[in-house]
Design an enzyme around this catalytic site. Sequence first.
Site, PDB file in Angstrom:
ATOM      1  N   CYS A 183      -2.907  51.957  -8.966  1.00 46.36           N
ATOM      2  CA  CYS A 183      -3.886  51.217  -9.770  1.00 46.36           C
ATOM      3  C   CYS A 183      -3.212  49.943 -10.266  1.00 46.36           C
ATOM      4  O   CYS A 183      -2.209  49.500  -9.693  1.00 46.36           O
ATOM      5  CB  CYS A 183      -4.437  52.076 -10.904  1.00 46.36           C
ATOM      6  N   ARG A 191      -5.229  55.375 -14.457  1.00 47.42           N
ATOM      7  CA  ARG A 191      -5.882  56.044 -13.322  1.00 47.42           C
ATOM      8  C   ARG A 191      -4.902  56.689 -12.354  1.00 47.42           C
ATOM      9  O   ARG A 191      -5.046  57.869 -12.007  1.00 47.42           O
ATOM     10  CB  ARG A 191      -6.774  55.034 -12.565  1.00 47.42           C
ATOM     11  N   ASP A 229     -11.823  50.991 -14.417  1.00 47.41           N
ATOM     12  CA  ASP A 229     -10.626  50.888 -15.254  1.00 47.41           C
ATOM     13  C   ASP A 229     -10.998  51.323 -16.679  1.00 47.41           C
ATOM     14  O   ASP A 229     -11.815  50.668 -17.326  1.00 47.41           O
ATOM     15  CB  ASP A 229     -10.159  49.426 -15.231  1.00 47.41           C
TER      16      ASP A 229
HETATM   17  P1  4NP Z   1      -4.668  51.426 -14.975  1.00 47.72           P
HETATM   18  O1  4NP Z   1      -5.267  50.786 -16.312  1.00 47.72           O
HETATM   19  O2  4NP Z   1      -4.637  50.303 -13.957  1.00 47.72           O
HETATM   20  O3  4NP Z   1      -5.643  52.482 -14.631  1.00 47.72           O
HETATM   21  O4  4NP Z   1      -3.298  51.933 -15.341  1.00 47.72           O
HETATM   22  C1  4NP Z   1      -4.749  49.639 -16.913  1.00 47.72           C
HETATM   23  C2  4NP Z   1      -3.659  49.754 -17.745  1.00 47.72           C
HETATM   24  C3  4NP Z   1      -3.165  48.622 -18.373  1.00 47.72           C
HETATM   25  C4  4NP Z   1      -3.743  47.406 -18.148  1.00 47.72           C
HETATM   26  C5  4NP Z   1      -4.826  47.291 -17.298  1.00 47.72           C
HETATM   27  C6  4NP Z   1      -5.325  48.420 -16.673  1.00 47.72           C
HETATM   28  N1  4NP Z   1      -3.248  46.255 -18.798  1.00 47.72           N
HETATM   29  O5  4NP Z   1      -3.866  45.190 -18.678  1.00 47.72           O
HETATM   30  O6  4NP Z   1      -2.205  46.338 -19.466  1.00 47.72           O
END
Ligand code: 4NP
Length: 150
Positions: free
Chosen positions: A3, A9, A120
């Site tokens: 991800c 995720r 997300d």
């Molecule tokens: P992930 O979610 O891609 O599912 O781990 C996110 C976690 C952090 C961030 C964006 C999406 N961020 O911008 O820090």
Amino acid sequence: MVCLGNICRSPLAHGILEYKIKLNKLDNIEVDSAGTGSWHIGNKPDQRSIEIANKNGISIQNQRARQITAVDLIEFDVIYAMDSSNYKDIKKLDSSEKNQHKIKLILDEVNSVNNNNVPDPYYGGDNGFEHVFELLDKACNSIIKNLKDE
Ligand code: 4NP
């Protein structure tokens, strides 16, 4: 399992698939996860992911975030992207273009979904994490079924 941040995720996808692999005694299959971004390298999964996993009997708290590298595209047989943005970013890492066929959208494993992006949940509430868990659980069931049929 890939991800953006590797804290919401993909750690869930990693934990769920690993759990089902053990449950089904499918040996010699390595599961890992990574993010396309570097912000959270070394961090534990988001507490909300840890909690929804715990609620379902799965422990992901010992995972630590890392960033995907071009070597992963050589070493792993299948790379599952959580959404189309991750998918495009992973494809760009494969400069030789030899491993493009390994890169898949995880929800393409589930026939019944219209939108094949895992949303997300980072900026949302806890129910976003429940929804993500349900989607990934379904996708991992399909992956397991395919592995057993192989
Ligand atoms: P992930 O979610 O891609 O599912 O781990 C996110 C976690 C952090 C961030 C964006 C999406 N961020 O911008 O820090």
